[in-house]
Design an enzyme around this catalytic site. Sequence first.
Site, short mmCIF file in Angstrom:
data_model
loop_
_atom_site.label_atom_id
_atom_site.label_comp_id
_atom_site.label_asym_id
_atom_site.label_seq_id
_atom_site.Cartn_x
_atom_site.Cartn_y
_atom_site.Cartn_z
N PRO A 168 0.79 -1.23 0.00
CA PRO A 168 0.00 0.00 0.00
C PRO A 168 0.83 1.29 0.00
O PRO A 168 0.88 2.02 0.99
CB PRO A 168 -0.84 -0.13 1.27
CG PRO A 168 0.03 -0.94 2.19
CD PRO A 168 0.77 -1.90 1.31
N CYS A 169 1.45 1.57 -1.14
CA CYS A 169 2.26 2.79 -1.26
C CYS A 169 1.44 4.04 -0.99
O CYS A 169 2.00 5.08 -0.65
CB CYS A 169 2.87 2.87 -2.66
SG CYS A 169 4.08 1.59 -2.97
N HIS A 170 0.12 3.94 -1.14
CA HIS A 170 -0.72 5.10 -0.87
C HIS A 170 -0.63 5.53 0.59
O HIS A 170 -0.98 6.66 0.92
CB HIS A 170 -2.18 4.82 -1.27
CG HIS A 170 -2.81 3.65 -0.58
ND1 HIS A 170 -2.64 2.36 -1.02
CD2 HIS A 170 -3.58 3.58 0.53
CE1 HIS A 170 -3.31 1.54 -0.23
NE2 HIS A 170 -3.89 2.26 0.73
#
Length: 172
Positions: free
Chosen positions: A135-137
Amino acid sequence: MLSRSTLPTPLGLLVLVHDDEGLLWAAEFHEDAAAIGASLARFGQEPLIEADVPLPPHLKEAFLGYFARAFDSFDEVMTGRFGTPFERAVWAAVRAIPPGETRSDRAIATLLGDPAKARAVGAGLARNPLAIIVPCHRVVGSAGELIGDASGLERRAWLLRHEGWRPPLGRP
């Protein structure tokens, strides 16, 4: 053999690349076969052989679960082994960020033992082939601002809000 499947999501079509054993190799929010192929080639994978096959049920359930707010739905999803040792460490650190929370790239670099590697963390995140799974977000700038390419900022904000994140005052 790698296969490509697609899954409609609230954010548009998600392209998923998986192998015959059900390992997930890529999850991208675009259908640019050349870009996905280049990403897979960087990890030493064969080009896609079979396209538009049914998505394995366990992967479909995991992604649908996430969009239904079952944020632990990816816990059992197995992914292909790829990336440099540093990238794998970055991705593991990012996967450990709880849904709805954020960490800065500097905080991740510090967790990995060297706060000066914040840019390297960012570069590793830019090469992440597994949208939402890694989850780079959830990685933000040092002031809490959303970072990354302009085309993905709206999607990042949506994913964070979906997870219950509340931006710092004065931030969208």
